[in-house]
Design a protein around this motif. Structure first.
Motif, PDB file in Angstrom:
ATOM      1  N   SER A 278      -3.744  29.585 -21.542  1.00 41.82           N
ATOM      2  CA  SER A 278      -2.804  30.366 -22.115  1.00 41.82           C
ATOM      3  C   SER A 278      -3.429  31.897 -22.126  1.00 41.82           C
ATOM      4  CB  SER A 278      -2.794  29.999 -23.751  1.00 41.82           C
ATOM      5  OG  SER A 278      -2.265  30.826 -24.675  1.00 41.82           O
ATOM      6  N   LEU A 279      -2.499  33.019 -22.077  1.00 39.73           N
ATOM      7  CA  LEU A 279      -2.962  34.212 -22.148  1.00 39.73           C
ATOM      8  C   LEU A 279      -2.536  35.017 -23.489  1.00 39.73           C
ATOM      9  CD1 LEU A 279      -1.644  35.243 -18.546  1.00 39.73           C
ATOM     10  CD2 LEU A 279      -3.714  34.561 -19.153  1.00 39.73           C
ATOM     11  N   VAL A 280      -2.122  34.086 -24.457  1.00 36.60           N
ATOM     12  CA  VAL A 280      -1.691  34.580 -25.831  1.00 36.60           C
ATOM     13  C   VAL A 280      -2.760  34.594 -26.789  1.00 36.60           C
ATOM     14  CG1 VAL A 280       0.079  33.972 -27.532  1.00 36.60           C
ATOM     15  CG2 VAL A 280       0.496  33.353 -25.296  1.00 36.60           C
ATOM     16  N   PRO A 281      -3.060  35.764 -27.307  1.00 29.84           N
ATOM     17  CA  PRO A 281      -4.281  35.900 -28.344  1.00 29.84           C
ATOM     18  C   PRO A 281      -4.120  35.044 -29.635  1.00 29.84           C
ATOM     19  CG  PRO A 281      -2.756  37.873 -28.394  1.00 29.84           C
ATOM     20  CD  PRO A 281      -2.187  37.035 -27.284  1.00 29.84           C
ATOM     21  N   HIS A 282      -2.831  34.367 -29.644  1.00 25.62           N
ATOM     22  CA  HIS A 282      -2.908  33.641 -30.818  1.00 25.62           C
ATOM     23  C   HIS A 282      -2.407  32.181 -30.563  1.00 25.62           C
ATOM     24  CE1 HIS A 282       1.506  34.542 -30.531  1.00 25.62           C
ATOM     25  NE2 HIS A 282       1.173  35.818 -30.459  1.00 25.62           N
ATOM     26  N   ASN A 283      -2.106  31.227 -31.621  1.00 26.23           N
ATOM     27  CA  ASN A 283      -1.763  29.992 -31.132  1.00 26.23           C
ATOM     28  C   ASN A 283      -0.409  29.967 -30.355  1.00 26.23           C
ATOM     29  OD1 ASN A 283      -3.710  28.923 -32.613  1.00 26.23           O
ATOM     30  ND2 ASN A 283      -2.512  28.415 -34.569  1.00 26.23           N
ATOM     31  N   LEU A 284      -0.287  28.896 -29.423  1.00 23.97           N
ATOM     32  CA  LEU A 284       1.022  29.070 -28.896  1.00 23.97           C
ATOM     33  C   LEU A 284       1.364  27.355 -28.936  1.00 23.97           C
ATOM     34  CD1 LEU A 284       3.168  30.090 -26.954  1.00 23.97           C
ATOM     35  CD2 LEU A 284       1.875  29.548 -25.111  1.00 23.97           C
ATOM     36  N   PRO A 285       2.511  27.140 -29.623  1.00 26.36           N
ATOM     37  CA  PRO A 285       3.224  27.935 -30.294  1.00 26.36           C
ATOM     38  C   PRO A 285       2.552  28.147 -31.607  1.00 26.36           C
ATOM     39  CG  PRO A 285       4.018  25.814 -30.648  1.00 26.36           C
ATOM     40  CD  PRO A 285       3.021  25.561 -29.824  1.00 26.36           C
ATOM     41  N   THR A 286       3.253  29.246 -32.514  1.00 35.40           N
ATOM     42  CA  THR A 286       3.019  29.437 -33.599  1.00 35.40           C
ATOM     43  C   THR A 286       3.650  28.397 -34.481  1.00 35.40           C
ATOM     44  OG1 THR A 286       4.836  30.827 -34.143  1.00 35.40           O
ATOM     45  CG2 THR A 286       2.757  31.887 -33.300  1.00 35.40           C
ATOM     46  N   THR A 287       3.173  27.817 -35.586  1.00 30.80           N
ATOM     47  CA  THR A 287       3.930  26.299 -36.084  1.00 30.80           C
ATOM     48  C   THR A 287       4.580  26.553 -37.161  1.00 30.80           C
ATOM     49  OG1 THR A 287       1.661  26.378 -36.842  1.00 30.80           O
ATOM     50  CG2 THR A 287       1.955  25.106 -34.772  1.00 30.80           C
ATOM     51  N   HIS A 288       5.603  27.451 -37.347  1.00 26.01           N
ATOM     52  CA  HIS A 288       6.665  27.450 -38.166  1.00 26.01           C
ATOM     53  C   HIS A 288       7.962  28.012 -37.478  1.00 26.01           C
ATOM     54  CE1 HIS A 288       9.040  28.313 -41.911  1.00 26.01           C
ATOM     55  NE2 HIS A 288       9.243  29.567 -41.271  1.00 26.01           N
ATOM     56  N   PRO A 289       8.967  27.208 -37.531  1.00 23.28           N
ATOM     57  CA  PRO A 289       9.209  26.015 -38.360  1.00 23.28           C
ATOM     58  C   PRO A 289       8.073  24.706 -37.828  1.00 23.28           C
ATOM     59  CG  PRO A 289      10.931  26.521 -37.189  1.00 23.28           C
ATOM     60  CD  PRO A 289      10.470  27.674 -36.984  1.00 23.28           C
ATOM     61  N   ALA A 290       7.989  24.172 -38.613  1.00 23.47           N
ATOM     62  CA  ALA A 290       7.055  22.923 -38.176  1.00 23.47           C
ATOM     63  C   ALA A 290       7.581  22.028 -36.970  1.00 23.47           C
ATOM     64  CB  ALA A 290       6.735  21.943 -39.450  1.00 23.47           C
ATOM     65  N   TRP A 291       8.739  21.992 -36.496  1.00 20.80           N
ATOM     66  CA  TRP A 291       9.121  21.440 -35.267  1.00 20.80           C
ATOM     67  C   TRP A 291       8.747  22.001 -34.095  1.00 20.80           C
ATOM     68  CZ3 TRP A 291      13.237  22.680 -38.752  1.00 20.80           C
ATOM     69  CH2 TRP A 291      13.957  23.857 -38.558  1.00 20.80           C
ATOM     70  N   ALA A 292       8.326  23.422 -34.106  1.00 15.93           N
ATOM     71  CA  ALA A 292       8.137  24.299 -33.127  1.00 15.93           C
ATOM     72  C   ALA A 292       7.286  23.792 -32.224  1.00 15.93           C
ATOM     73  CB  ALA A 292       7.585  25.595 -33.598  1.00 15.93           C
ATOM     74  N   MET A 293       7.570  23.849 -30.844  1.00 16.34           N
ATOM     75  CA  MET A 293       6.445  23.037 -29.984  1.00 16.34           C
ATOM     76  C   MET A 293       6.792  23.566 -28.664  1.00 16.34           C
ATOM     77  SD  MET A 293       8.356  19.302 -29.094  1.00 16.34           S
ATOM     78  CE  MET A 293       9.977  18.935 -29.517  1.00 16.34           C
ATOM     79  N   VAL A 294       5.910  23.496 -27.794  1.00 13.30           N
ATOM     80  CA  VAL A 294       5.753  24.003 -26.465  1.00 13.30           C
ATOM     81  C   VAL A 294       5.660  22.556 -25.678  1.00 13.30           C
ATOM     82  CG1 VAL A 294       4.388  25.231 -24.599  1.00 13.30           C
ATOM     83  CG2 VAL A 294       5.306  26.456 -26.747  1.00 13.30           C
ATOM     84  N   THR A 295       6.177  22.548 -24.720  1.00 13.74           N
ATOM     85  CA  THR A 295       6.077  21.156 -23.639  1.00 13.74           C
ATOM     86  C   THR A 295       5.627  21.529 -22.294  1.00 13.74           C
ATOM     87  OG1 THR A 295       8.309  20.966 -22.928  1.00 13.74           O
ATOM     88  CG2 THR A 295       7.718  19.816 -25.138  1.00 13.74           C
ATOM     89  N   LYS A 343      -4.719  27.042 -28.466  1.00  8.87           N
ATOM     90  CA  LYS A 343      -5.474  27.938 -29.166  1.00  8.87           C
ATOM     91  C   LYS A 343      -5.500  29.260 -28.596  1.00  8.87           C
ATOM     92  CE  LYS A 343      -6.542  25.050 -32.702  1.00  8.87           C
ATOM     93  NZ  LYS A 343      -6.038  23.847 -32.009  1.00  8.87           N
ATOM     94  N   PRO A 344      -5.837  30.259 -29.298  1.00  5.25           N
ATOM     95  CA  PRO A 344      -5.837  31.591 -28.608  1.00  5.25           C
ATOM     96  C   PRO A 344      -6.815  31.589 -27.101  1.00  5.25           C
ATOM     97  CG  PRO A 344      -6.215  32.106 -30.716  1.00  5.25           C
ATOM     98  CD  PRO A 344      -6.173  30.399 -30.449  1.00  5.25           C
ATOM     99  N   GLU A 345      -5.763  32.099 -26.065  1.00  5.70           N
ATOM    100  CA  GLU A 345      -6.474  32.191 -24.767  1.00  5.70           C
ATOM    101  C   GLU A 345      -7.286  31.124 -24.183  1.00  5.70           C
ATOM    102  OE1 GLU A 345      -8.789  35.766 -25.997  1.00  5.70           O
ATOM    103  OE2 GLU A 345      -7.180  36.796 -25.457  1.00  5.70           O
ATOM    104  N   GLU A 346      -6.684  29.949 -24.626  1.00  3.85           N
ATOM    105  CA  GLU A 346      -7.293  28.702 -24.310  1.00  3.85           C
ATOM    106  C   GLU A 346      -6.924  28.075 -22.942  1.00  3.85           C
ATOM    107  OE1 GLU A 346      -6.149  25.087 -26.950  1.00  3.85           O
ATOM    108  OE2 GLU A 346      -7.357  23.664 -25.416  1.00  3.85           O
ATOM    109  N   THR A 347      -7.938  27.383 -22.337  1.00  2.00           N
ATOM    110  CA  THR A 347      -7.350  26.791 -21.121  1.00  2.00           C
ATOM    111  C   THR A 347      -7.592  25.257 -21.307  1.00  2.00           C
ATOM    112  OG1 THR A 347      -7.910  28.602 -19.561  1.00  2.00           O
ATOM    113  CG2 THR A 347      -7.873  26.291 -18.682  1.00  2.00           C
ATOM    114  N   ARG A 348      -6.434  24.408 -21.203  1.00  2.00           N
ATOM    115  CA  ARG A 348      -6.118  23.240 -21.257  1.00  2.00           C
ATOM    116  C   ARG A 348      -5.986  22.508 -19.945  1.00  2.00           C
ATOM    117  NH1 ARG A 348      -4.032  20.534 -26.112  1.00  2.00           N
ATOM    118  NH2 ARG A 348      -4.742  22.602 -27.152  1.00  2.00           N
TER     119      ARG A 348
END
Ligand code: HEC
Ligand code: HEC
Ligand code: HEC
Ligand code: HEC
Ligand code: HEC
Length: 413
Positions: A278-295, A343-348
């Protein structure tokens, strides 16, 4: 019978009073005239975006294409607003509008008007528009969520320029806040939940510890990128800020993540290892609405490009309500059940294992990172679908592609 007579009497009283102070009679629904009057009162304090369009055509047109201009329009918003109003928490009718149409903060006695307008599917009230940001004088970050302080009635609009050109419509004033993340945090940092989930329910995560932020980036650096253009019609070109608010829509999405894909064939068994950076400096996705997700979706195509294997991983947050039941509504959330957001800038690193495709010299491995389509219990999804027939907004039933990698893998004999 008796009741309708009573109602019409109350109405009569209410209409005769409208020439003075607006008094909302208890019980009877406000008349159209009262609504119109309330709306004009609101728009006196927060001028409608149409008023700004006359001189700020470029800005207006950019903003109009942004999700911000539709913040009380979407079928998903109407359906979840309804679920909220029918829940025990729903007594506070203004809650959702505090961020989706924040002028409600100054007109909390008119919350029902905001509700009615949103429910119509075609509201004439602004949501998050020009005045809703440019009248903010201060953001109080000590509050959770942080709160904006509006300066009303002074005809001064705050913005980024010190050397603004004077105009006849409004005073201008430079305010450093407009180039700082603080301005955005009052709506984007956290949302109210059934119990105070505190840090566990932050939408952005430890964004302030990210490399991007440490190197001086603010929300605006990425989401209101600098460009050159007219700030007001006919004025000299200068540095301006893009108001399309790129996010899920727009080019910025391609900068969200890198995918590294390694495929290893081991006889009958194949393993694909995907590094999601992730190159995003914050959570991906941001979690509102609560069904928001990235797959993260993997698909393997074998002989004749037939799909022989699919699998996926979900990045998001799931919640339980006060009774321990799973819920897709953060206003009901009492507990976080699972948190898999990037998480911000995390590699999973994810691994997928499947039987090596047979009867083929090569096979294709497609890996895609997507924003997921809306998900939840069937009755809610039906409600969103029903709401989609009102107005004309996208019902978010389609996933949105962020990045994709495709590889053709030879099968060794
Ligand atoms: C008054 C509340 C409020 C403020 C202040 C605010 N936003 Fe938002 N923002 C929203 C809402 C509500 C939405 C969702 C609109 C919708 O889709 O219905 C949104 C959507 C967005 C999106 C689109 C997200 C997506 O999923 O594509 C971006 C990007 C964004 N905002 C960035 C910013 C930035 C940058 C700032 C600060 C300069 C900011 N916002 C300030 C309320 C706000
Ligand atoms: C603290 C501010 C805040 C509050 C309170 C809030 N929202 Fe939001 N909402 C946002 C922001 C910011 C976004 C954009 C998030 C993004 O795109 O990542 C958003 C996005 C949404 C979306 C997805 C975009 C859309 O319009 O379809 C829905 C649905 C939604 N909110 C519903 C609600 C409901 C219902 C409530 C009240 C129970 C509520 N929100 C309360 C800030 C808030
Ligand atoms: C979510 C908050 C938000 C909304 C909504 C918003 N603005 Fe802005 N606006 C900003 C911020 C923040 C800046 C400064 C950005 C920077 O300098 O990095 C800005 C800059 C400006 C500027 C000076 C720079 C430029 O691009 O011309 C003008 C003029 C302006 N806005 C007018 C408007 C008008 C008109 C609307 C409605 C059509 C609007 N804004 C909607 C937050 C907002
Ligand atoms: C009669 C024309 C006119 C109207 C109407 C108008 N503006 Fe402006 N505005 C201007 C001009 C001219 C500037 C200066 C642009 C420049 O310096 O390049 C300006 C500057 C601004 C700035 C930058 C202030 C700063 O110091 O950074 C903001 C923000 C802004 N306007 C917002 C709005 C909003 C919001 C509305 C609607 C409520 C609005 N304007 C209506 C003409 C107008
Ligand atoms: C270094 C650039 C950068 C900075 C700084 C940044 N973002 Fe983002 N943001 C991104 C990227 C990249 C994405 C993901 C792709 C997309 O949606 O465009 C994103 C996505 C988003 C989204 C929509 C996606 C979602 O998951 O709901 C919102 C809302 C958002 N950011 C808000 C903010 C806020 C608020 C700030 C400031 C605290 C901020 N961003 C700071 C780069 C940035």
């Amino acid at each position: 019978m008796g009741q309708s007579k009573y109602m019409s009497m109350v109405r009569l009283v209410a209409t005769t009073l409208t020439c003075g102070v607006l008094i909302l009679s208890g019980g009877s629904p406000p008349t159209l005239a009262q609504d119109a009057k309330a709306q004009s009162l609101i728009e006196k304090a927060f001028p409608h975006s149409n008023k700004c369009k006359r001189c700020h055509e470029r800005v207006y047109e950019e903003w109009e294409t942004s999700p911000l201009s539709k913040s009380i329009h979407s079928p998903a918003f109407r359906a979840s607003l309804d679920a909220y109003l029918n829940s025990p928490a729903g007594k506070d009718k203004a809650l959702c509008f505090r961020c989706h149409a924040p002028h409600v903060r100054e007109f909390s006695n008119q919350a029902q008007l905001f509700v009615d307008q949103a429910k119509s599917g075609d509201p004439s009230l602004d949501g998050v528009a020009c005045a809703q940001c440019h009248l903010i004088k201060q953001v109080d970050r000590a509050k959770h969520p942080p709160e904006p302080k509006y300066e009303l009635g002074s005809k001064t609009l705050y913005g980024p320029y010190k050397d603004f050109v004077q105009n006849l419509a409004h005073q201008s004033m430079e305010l450093g806040l407009f180039q700082k993340s603080d301005l955005c945090l009052n709506c984007h940092q956290s949302v109210p939940s059934a119990t105070n989930l505190g840090k566990a329910n932050d939408l952005l995560g430890n964004w302030d510890q990210s490399q991007a932020v440490k190197s001086g980036k603010e929300c605006q650096s990425c989401h209101m990128p600098e460009q050159v253009g007219e700030s007001a019609n006919g004025e000299k070109k200068r540095k301006v800020a893009n108001h399309t608010f790129p996010g899920r829509i727009g080019k910025l999405r391609q900068e969200a993540a890198k995918l590294d894909v390694q495929t290893k064939i081991d006889g009958e068994k194949t393993t694909v290892t995907v590094k999601v950076q992730s190159l995003v400096p914050h959570n991906l996705p941001t979690t509102h609405p609560a069904w928001a997700m990235v797959t993260l979706d993997l698909s393997v195509k074998g002989k004749n490009l037939r799909t022989v294997f699919t699998d996926s991983r979900v990045y998001g947050r799931t919640y339980a309500d006060t009774k321990g039941q799973k819920t897709i509504f953060d206003f009901e959330a009492a507990k976080v059940l699972e948190d898999t957001v990037l998480k911000p800038e995390e590699t999973r690193v994810e691994t997928f294992t499947f039987p090596t495709p047979k009867d083929t010299r090569t096979f294709d491995v497609d890996v895609t990172l997507n924003y997921g389509a809306i998900a939840g219990p069937a009755p809610f999804l039906q409600r969103v679908e029903a709401e989609s027939s009102k107005g004309s907004q996208d019902p978010v039933f389609q996933p949105i592609e962020i990045v994709k990698r495709s590889e053709n893998i030879p099968v060794m004999k």
